[in-house]
Design a protein around this motif. Sequence first.
Motif, PDB file in Angstrom:
ATOM      1  N   TYR A   7       0.864  -1.181   0.000  1.00 23.90           N
ATOM      2  CA  TYR A   7       0.000   0.000   0.000  1.00 23.90           C
ATOM      3  C   TYR A   7       0.899   1.230   0.000  1.00 23.90           C
ATOM      4  O   TYR A   7       1.716   1.400   0.901  1.00 23.90           O
ATOM      5  CB  TYR A   7      -0.916  -0.003   1.231  1.00 23.90           C
ATOM      6  CG  TYR A   7      -1.808  -1.214   1.276  1.00 23.90           C
ATOM      7  CD1 TYR A   7      -3.076  -1.185   0.712  1.00 23.90           C
ATOM      8  CD2 TYR A   7      -1.364  -2.396   1.866  1.00 23.90           C
ATOM      9  CE1 TYR A   7      -3.891  -2.314   0.738  1.00 23.90           C
ATOM     10  CE2 TYR A   7      -2.177  -3.523   1.893  1.00 23.90           C
ATOM     11  CZ  TYR A   7      -3.429  -3.475   1.330  1.00 23.90           C
ATOM     12  OH  TYR A   7      -4.227  -4.593   1.356  1.00 23.90           O
ATOM     13  N   HIS A   8       0.771   2.058  -1.027  1.00 22.09           N
ATOM     14  CA  HIS A   8       1.634   3.223  -1.234  1.00 22.09           C
ATOM     15  C   HIS A   8       0.779   4.467  -0.981  1.00 22.09           C
ATOM     16  O   HIS A   8      -0.199   4.701  -1.696  1.00 22.09           O
ATOM     17  CB  HIS A   8       2.148   3.172  -2.669  1.00 22.09           C
ATOM     18  CG  HIS A   8       3.078   4.259  -3.046  1.00 22.09           C
ATOM     19  ND1 HIS A   8       3.272   4.617  -4.352  1.00 22.09           N
ATOM     20  CD2 HIS A   8       3.869   5.075  -2.320  1.00 22.09           C
ATOM     21  CE1 HIS A   8       4.158   5.605  -4.412  1.00 22.09           C
ATOM     22  NE2 HIS A   8       4.519   5.902  -3.194  1.00 22.09           N
ATOM     23  N   VAL A   9       1.140   5.234   0.044  1.00 22.31           N
ATOM     24  CA  VAL A   9       0.359   6.405   0.433  1.00 22.31           C
ATOM     25  C   VAL A   9       1.258   7.629   0.418  1.00 22.31           C
ATOM     26  O   VAL A   9       2.367   7.597   0.964  1.00 22.31           O
ATOM     27  CB  VAL A   9      -0.252   6.207   1.842  1.00 22.31           C
ATOM     28  CG1 VAL A   9      -0.971   7.473   2.302  1.00 22.31           C
ATOM     29  CG2 VAL A   9      -1.197   5.017   1.855  1.00 22.31           C
ATOM     30  N   SER A  10       0.793   8.699  -0.215  1.00 15.72           N
ATOM     31  CA  SER A  10       1.493   9.983  -0.199  1.00 15.72           C
ATOM     32  C   SER A  10       0.533  11.052   0.292  1.00 15.72           C
ATOM     33  O   SER A  10      -0.599  11.148  -0.199  1.00 15.72           O
ATOM     34  CB  SER A  10       1.993  10.358  -1.597  1.00 15.72           C
ATOM     35  OG  SER A  10       2.955   9.429  -2.037  1.00 15.72           O
ATOM     36  N   ALA A  57      -2.282   4.072  -3.549  1.00  6.96           N
ATOM     37  CA  ALA A  57      -2.135   3.042  -4.578  1.00  6.96           C
ATOM     38  C   ALA A  57      -1.906   1.699  -3.913  1.00  6.96           C
ATOM     39  O   ALA A  57      -1.299   1.617  -2.844  1.00  6.96           O
ATOM     40  CB  ALA A  57      -0.969   3.374  -5.508  1.00  6.96           C
ATOM     41  N   VAL A  58      -2.405   0.670  -4.558  1.00  3.30           N
ATOM     42  CA  VAL A  58      -2.182  -0.705  -4.097  1.00  3.30           C
ATOM     43  C   VAL A  58      -1.466  -1.450  -5.216  1.00  3.30           C
ATOM     44  O   VAL A  58      -1.939  -1.484  -6.360  1.00  3.30           O
ATOM     45  CB  VAL A  58      -3.507  -1.413  -3.742  1.00  3.30           C
ATOM     46  CG1 VAL A  58      -3.230  -2.816  -3.211  1.00  3.30           C
ATOM     47  CG2 VAL A  58      -4.314  -0.596  -2.740  1.00  3.30           C
ATOM     48  N   GLY A  91       5.526  10.305   2.496  1.00  7.31           N
ATOM     49  CA  GLY A  91       5.302   9.079   1.752  1.00  7.31           C
ATOM     50  C   GLY A  91       5.398   7.862   2.651  1.00  7.31           C
ATOM     51  O   GLY A  91       6.255   7.807   3.547  1.00  7.31           O
ATOM     52  N   PHE A  92       4.522   6.906   2.429  1.00  2.58           N
ATOM     53  CA  PHE A  92       4.492   5.688   3.219  1.00  2.58           C
ATOM     54  C   PHE A  92       4.401   4.487   2.296  1.00  2.58           C
ATOM     55  O   PHE A  92       3.654   4.504   1.314  1.00  2.58           O
ATOM     56  CB  PHE A  92       3.285   5.676   4.169  1.00  2.58           C
ATOM     57  CG  PHE A  92       3.289   6.794   5.158  1.00  2.58           C
ATOM     58  CD1 PHE A  92       3.896   6.652   6.390  1.00  2.58           C
ATOM     59  CD2 PHE A  92       2.690   8.011   4.841  1.00  2.58           C
ATOM     60  CE1 PHE A  92       3.905   7.699   7.300  1.00  2.58           C
ATOM     61  CE2 PHE A  92       2.698   9.059   5.740  1.00  2.58           C
ATOM     62  CZ  PHE A  92       3.288   8.903   6.978  1.00  2.58           C
ATOM     63  N   LEU A  93       5.149   3.441   2.602  1.00  2.00           N
ATOM     64  CA  LEU A  93       5.036   2.130   1.956  1.00  2.00           C
ATOM     65  C   LEU A  93       4.554   1.187   3.047  1.00  2.00           C
ATOM     66  O   LEU A  93       5.304   0.855   3.965  1.00  2.00           O
ATOM     67  CB  LEU A  93       6.373   1.684   1.382  1.00  2.00           C
ATOM     68  CG  LEU A  93       6.935   2.586   0.277  1.00  2.00           C
ATOM     69  CD1 LEU A  93       8.330   2.101  -0.142  1.00  2.00           C
ATOM     70  CD2 LEU A  93       5.997   2.635  -0.919  1.00  2.00           C
ATOM     71  N   LEU A  94       3.311   0.750   2.950  1.00  3.62           N
ATOM     72  CA  LEU A  94       2.645   0.083   4.061  1.00  3.62           C
ATOM     73  C   LEU A  94       2.376  -1.388   3.770  1.00  3.62           C
ATOM     74  O   LEU A  94       1.946  -1.743   2.665  1.00  3.62           O
ATOM     75  CB  LEU A  94       1.308   0.777   4.354  1.00  3.62           C
ATOM     76  CG  LEU A  94       1.398   2.286   4.616  1.00  3.62           C
ATOM     77  CD1 LEU A  94       0.010   2.896   4.619  1.00  3.62           C
ATOM     78  CD2 LEU A  94       2.124   2.562   5.902  1.00  3.62           C
ATOM     79  N   ASP A  95       2.615  -2.200   4.788  1.00  3.59           N
ATOM     80  CA  ASP A  95       2.265  -3.618   4.759  1.00  3.59           C
ATOM     81  C   ASP A  95       1.147  -3.868   5.757  1.00  3.59           C
ATOM     82  O   ASP A  95       1.141  -3.287   6.856  1.00  3.59           O
ATOM     83  CB  ASP A  95       3.476  -4.481   5.161  1.00  3.59           C
ATOM     84  CG  ASP A  95       4.609  -4.375   4.182  1.00  3.59           C
ATOM     85  OD1 ASP A  95       4.385  -4.631   2.986  1.00  3.59           O
ATOM     86  OD2 ASP A  95       5.722  -4.022   4.606  1.00  3.59           O
TER      87      ASP A  95
END
Length: 97
Positions: A7-10, A57-58, A91-95
């Motif tokens: 999961y990509h969050v900005s 975005a996923v 920005g975050f790259l989430l699991d």
Amino acid sequence: EGATLLYHVSIHRPKPEHEQDVIDSMHRFGAAARLQDGLLEVHTLKDRRSDALIGFAVWDSAEALGAARPALAAATEHDDFDAWESAPIEGFLLDEV
């Protein structure tokens, strides 16, 4: 073991006079993302309670996002975030846990 979704969050905080510039940039990013392998969904969202714009975005894997990065960067390479944003982009790259 299967690939883990990413999961990509900005989080963007545009200056009021540049909100549409940032939205347009996020839409360009999303359009480029939709052409990449491994994208499952992408959204440009506005918080109801603040000035924040959220890119969400996923991806089906971190590798898919990595492979897409050149195209994503090219879509926004001429955008003047320093002038448009009132704060640094978070920005975050989430699991999922």
